[in-house]
Motif scaffolding. Structure first.
Motif, PDB file in Angstrom:
ATOM      1  N   GLY A   1      42.839  38.488  35.677  1.00 40.08           N
ATOM      2  CA  GLY A   1      42.845  37.941  37.028  1.00 40.08           C
ATOM      3  C   GLY A   1      41.891  36.769  37.184  1.00 40.08           C
ATOM      4  N   LEU A   2      40.703  36.901  36.596  1.00 36.75           N
ATOM      5  CA  LEU A   2      39.723  35.812  36.656  1.00 36.75           C
ATOM      6  C   LEU A   2      40.229  34.575  35.917  1.00 36.75           C
ATOM      7  CD1 LEU A   2      36.433  37.813  36.062  1.00 36.75           C
ATOM      8  CD2 LEU A   2      37.097  36.642  38.177  1.00 36.75           C
ATOM      9  N   GLN A   3      40.802  34.780  34.729  1.00 40.08           N
ATOM     10  CA  GLN A   3      41.292  33.643  33.947  1.00 40.08           C
ATOM     11  C   GLN A   3      42.471  32.963  34.637  1.00 40.08           C
ATOM     12  OE1 GLN A   3      41.778  35.713  30.170  1.00 40.08           O
ATOM     13  NE2 GLN A   3      39.865  34.856  29.414  1.00 40.08           N
ATOM     14  N   GLU A   4      43.336  33.770  35.243  1.00 41.30           N
ATOM     15  CA  GLU A   4      44.477  33.210  35.963  1.00 41.30           C
ATOM     16  C   GLU A   4      44.004  32.352  37.134  1.00 41.30           C
ATOM     17  OE1 GLU A   4      47.932  35.063  38.760  1.00 41.30           O
ATOM     18  OE2 GLU A   4      47.612  36.070  36.836  1.00 41.30           O
ATOM     19  N   ARG A   5      43.043  32.860  37.905  1.00 43.16           N
ATOM     20  CA  ARG A   5      42.522  32.095  39.044  1.00 43.16           C
ATOM     21  C   ARG A   5      41.797  30.838  38.570  1.00 43.16           C
ATOM     22  NH1 ARG A   5      40.661  28.816  41.195  1.00 43.16           N
ATOM     23  NH2 ARG A   5      39.729  28.588  43.252  1.00 43.16           N
ATOM     24  N   GLU A   6      41.041  30.960  37.496  1.00 42.39           N
ATOM     25  CA  GLU A   6      40.274  29.824  36.989  1.00 42.39           C
ATOM     26  C   GLU A   6      41.197  28.709  36.492  1.00 42.39           C
ATOM     27  OE1 GLU A   6      36.343  28.364  36.752  1.00 42.39           O
ATOM     28  OE2 GLU A   6      37.059  30.263  37.559  1.00 42.39           O
ATOM     29  N   SER A   7      42.381  29.071  36.030  1.00 44.27           N
ATOM     30  CA  SER A   7      43.334  28.063  35.549  1.00 44.27           C
ATOM     31  C   SER A   7      43.820  27.160  36.682  1.00 44.27           C
ATOM     32  CB  SER A   7      44.520  28.733  34.850  1.00 44.27           C
ATOM     33  OG  SER A   7      45.337  29.401  35.790  1.00 44.27           O
ATOM     34  N   LEU A   8      43.670  27.608  37.917  1.00 45.91           N
ATOM     35  CA  LEU A   8      44.049  26.796  39.084  1.00 45.91           C
ATOM     36  C   LEU A   8      42.987  25.759  39.416  1.00 45.91           C
ATOM     37  CD1 LEU A   8      45.364  29.653  41.407  1.00 45.91           C
ATOM     38  CD2 LEU A   8      46.703  28.147  39.921  1.00 45.91           C
ATOM     39  N   GLY A   9      41.775  25.974  38.945  1.00 48.14           N
ATOM     40  CA  GLY A   9      40.658  25.072  39.212  1.00 48.14           C
ATOM     41  C   GLY A   9      39.363  25.832  39.082  1.00 48.14           C
ATOM     42  N   PRO A  10      38.307  25.135  38.670  1.00 51.78           N
ATOM     43  CA  PRO A  10      37.035  25.821  38.426  1.00 51.78           C
ATOM     44  C   PRO A  10      36.436  26.413  39.702  1.00 51.78           C
ATOM     45  CG  PRO A  10      36.770  23.442  38.222  1.00 51.78           C
ATOM     46  CD  PRO A  10      38.234  23.697  38.417  1.00 51.78           C
ATOM     47  N   THR A  11      35.800  27.563  39.542  1.00 50.92           N
ATOM     48  CA  THR A  11      35.157  28.238  40.671  1.00 50.92           C
ATOM     49  C   THR A  11      33.646  28.018  40.663  1.00 50.92           C
ATOM     50  OG1 THR A  11      35.109  30.276  39.370  1.00 50.92           O
ATOM     51  CG2 THR A  11      36.954  29.996  40.905  1.00 50.92           C
TER      52      THR A  11
END
Length: 154
Positions: free
Chosen positions: A46-56
């Motif tokens: 889940g973290l990697q998927e979200r991070e692929s949208l843009g850095p957090t």
């Protein structure tokens, strides 16, 4: 909503050094499993998927990784302070040493956004950030985080 409902004392950790963002996400997954009984693999994915949208990485040494996950019934938080900052691809290109991760149920809607806003406001408070960076005791760090918003609300 306050941070004491999102973050339990067992979900706070101080780590000397991590070598990559991937390793940080693995650490967050392991801590989510230990503290909340969450699936480490789902958490990391889940973290990697979200991070692929843009850095957090939001700047000033702070990252707010987050993900919406199946099989989660309430919003959960994890906080990690890194003694040696980690290159995180933050918006200001500065390495990160304070990481507050949030996990929400897939269908949490506005509650997820409210929790993220609460964490973001807390992590923008310079007095709180200074105290977090000055402490290595997870119990003290938990107290700083959970008391920060309560005292501002009073």
């Amino acid at each position: 909503m306050d941070l004491s409902k999102l973050l339990i004392p067992g979900a706070v950790r101080v780590i000397g050094q991590l070598t990559s963002k991937k390793r940080l996400f693995q650490e967050l997954g392991e801590l989510a499993a230990q503290a909340y009984g969450m699936s480490a693999a789902q958490t990391i994915d889940g973290l990697q998927e979200r991070e692929s949208l843009g850095p957090t990485g939001v700047g000033h040494g702070i990252a707010l990784p987050h993900a919406r996950l199946e099989d989660l019934t309430q919003i959960r938080g994890i906080f990690i302070r890194l003694e040696k900052p980690l290159d995180y691809d933050s918006v200001d290109r500065q390495p990160v040493d304070l990481v507050f991760a949030l996990f929400a149920p897939k269908d949490s809607g506005v509650d997820h956004l409210k929790a993220l806003a609460l964490v973001s406001r807390t992590m923008r408070d310079q007095a709180v950030v200074s105290k977090l960076r000055a402490n290595s005791d997870p119990a003290k760090i938990h107290a700083i985080l959970t008391e920060a918003r309560a005292s501002q609300a009073a």
